[in-house]
Write an enzyme that holds these catalytic residues in place. Structure first.
Site, PDB file in Angstrom:
ATOM      1  N   HIS A  86       2.941 -32.495 -19.933  1.00 15.38           N
ATOM      2  CA  HIS A  86       3.087 -32.849 -18.623  1.00 15.38           C
ATOM      3  C   HIS A  86       2.967 -34.498 -18.034  1.00 15.38           C
ATOM      4  CE1 HIS A  86       3.710 -28.863 -16.586  1.00 15.38           C
ATOM      5  NE2 HIS A  86       3.342 -28.443 -17.784  1.00 15.38           N
ATOM      6  N   ASP A  87       1.929 -34.607 -18.970  1.00 17.25           N
ATOM      7  CA  ASP A  87       1.596 -36.098 -18.477  1.00 17.25           C
ATOM      8  C   ASP A  87       3.181 -37.079 -19.044  1.00 17.25           C
ATOM      9  OD1 ASP A  87       0.422 -38.601 -17.958  1.00 17.25           O
ATOM     10  OD2 ASP A  87      -0.043 -39.018 -19.933  1.00 17.25           O
TER      11      ASP A  87
END
Length: 349
Positions: A86-87
């Protein structure tokens, strides 16, 4: 002689014009960033062992924190793997998801619903700050933690290139284009291509779901609203459909969690790909990998055994996954004088 002089003048004029065109093209490339795919230029500054002199125990400190977290709760392995994904998909692998300064920040975005593990990253950062203050970035901690989480779940160990710096931007609106559980295969492929990842990367990184869980809130469309008649996804194996509906009944508790790979929930293996092939994928985005000819071929490639594979030894799923993780970890990284090294991962300096 006059003709030769004219030719020389024309040649000189042509050279000046050519040089001007090249200069303009270089300027356009520089301004628009068209010269390299996202992260290609910056990744040249990443290297294995970046902290070997500035903070020799960096990797061992992160590993110790991750090991404690996984031993105390095995599901933390999947949580740490997910936070890295997700980062990297928002603003690149720069720790933007870690910022917690209220509504403007990226963390509360609906696309990050269910993402956790922030306290584990902060614990690793605190230990590193006590040993090597101001040296190790939060984005590198996230990348190393994901690698260690995979390894501690019986997955492959791979070298993590480090040298990332933390970004100074975190806004939830930037997470709008995250891959979604209900995306079509064509949209999933498009979102991965935008990050420099191909169909093989899409399949192998999706296979990270071999560990971890999902919540019933992400199952409603697939089970009860898949088409205009309100039916279920026809890709679900008929034997599996009642199992899923019993866990996530219509109108039931949307917070109930179910394993993405129930047979080996905490073991990193290739069973998730066999599940996809046989109609036992839990979430829609995994099942969609079998909707497209190219991604279907990749799933089948990694689910063949030695006797059915006709071209020598079949490719290693774990080696392929490791290569795709390294590739993903290079998306939009900030290095050199870019960004900062945060003192606390949840706040800008």
């Amino acid at each position: 002689m006059l003709r030769m002089l004219r030719m020389k003048r024309r040649s000189r004029s042509d050279n000046v014009a050519t040089a001007a065109i090249v200069a303009v093209l270089v300027l356009i490339v520089h301004v628009t960033g068209l010269s390299e795919p996202e992260g290609r230029q910056q990744q040249q500054n990443l290297r294995v062992g970046f902290y070997s002199k500035s903070c020799p125990p960096a990797e061992s400190i992160v590993h110790a924190v991750v090991k404690e977290a996984v031993l105390s709760a095995p599901r933390n392995a999947a949580i740490l793997l997910r936070i890295h994904f997700h980062d990297c998909f928002v603003e690149g692998c720069d720790g933007s998801i870690l910022i917690d300064n209220g509504d403007p920040s990226e963390r509360p975005a609906s696309a990050h619903s269910g993402v956790g593990g922030f306290e584990i990253i902060e614990a690793a950062k605190a230990r590193l700050e006590s040993t090597c203050p101001g040296v190790v970035s939060c984005s590198d901690i996230v990348a190393m933690a994901a690698r260690d989480a995979v390894f501690l779940s019986n997955g492959p160990f791979y070298e993590v290139q480090t040298g990332r710096r933390d970004g100074r931007v975190s806004n939830q609106t930037l997470a709008a284009d995250m891959p979604d559980v209900n995306d079509s295969i064509h949209l999933l492929k498009s979102k991965f291509r935008q990050k420099g990842l191909n169909d093989k990367d899409l399949v192998l990184l999706s296979a990270a779901h071999t560990i971890g869980t999902t919540a019933c809130i992400f199952m409603d469309t697939r089970l009860y609203k898949f088409n205009s008649t309100g039916g279920s996804d026809p890709a679900i194996n008929p034997r599996f459909l009642p199992v899923l509906k019993s866990k996530c009944p219509r109108g039931g508790d949307v917070g109930v969690r179910l394993a993405l790979d129930a047979a080996t929930e905490f073991v990193f293996d290739d069973l998730i790909l066999h599940n996809i092939k046989n109609g036992f994928a839990v979430i829609s985005s995994d099942a969609r990998l079998y909707d497209n000819r190219h991604t279907k071929q990749i799933v089948e490639l990694y689910t063949q055994n030695g006797t059915s594979y006709k071209h020598g030894k079949p490719p290693s799923f774990k080696a392929g996954f490791a290569a795709s993780m390294v590739k993903m970890g290079q998306i939009g990284v900030k290095t050199g004088s870019e960004g900062e090294i945060r003192r606390v991962c949840s706040s800008f300096n």
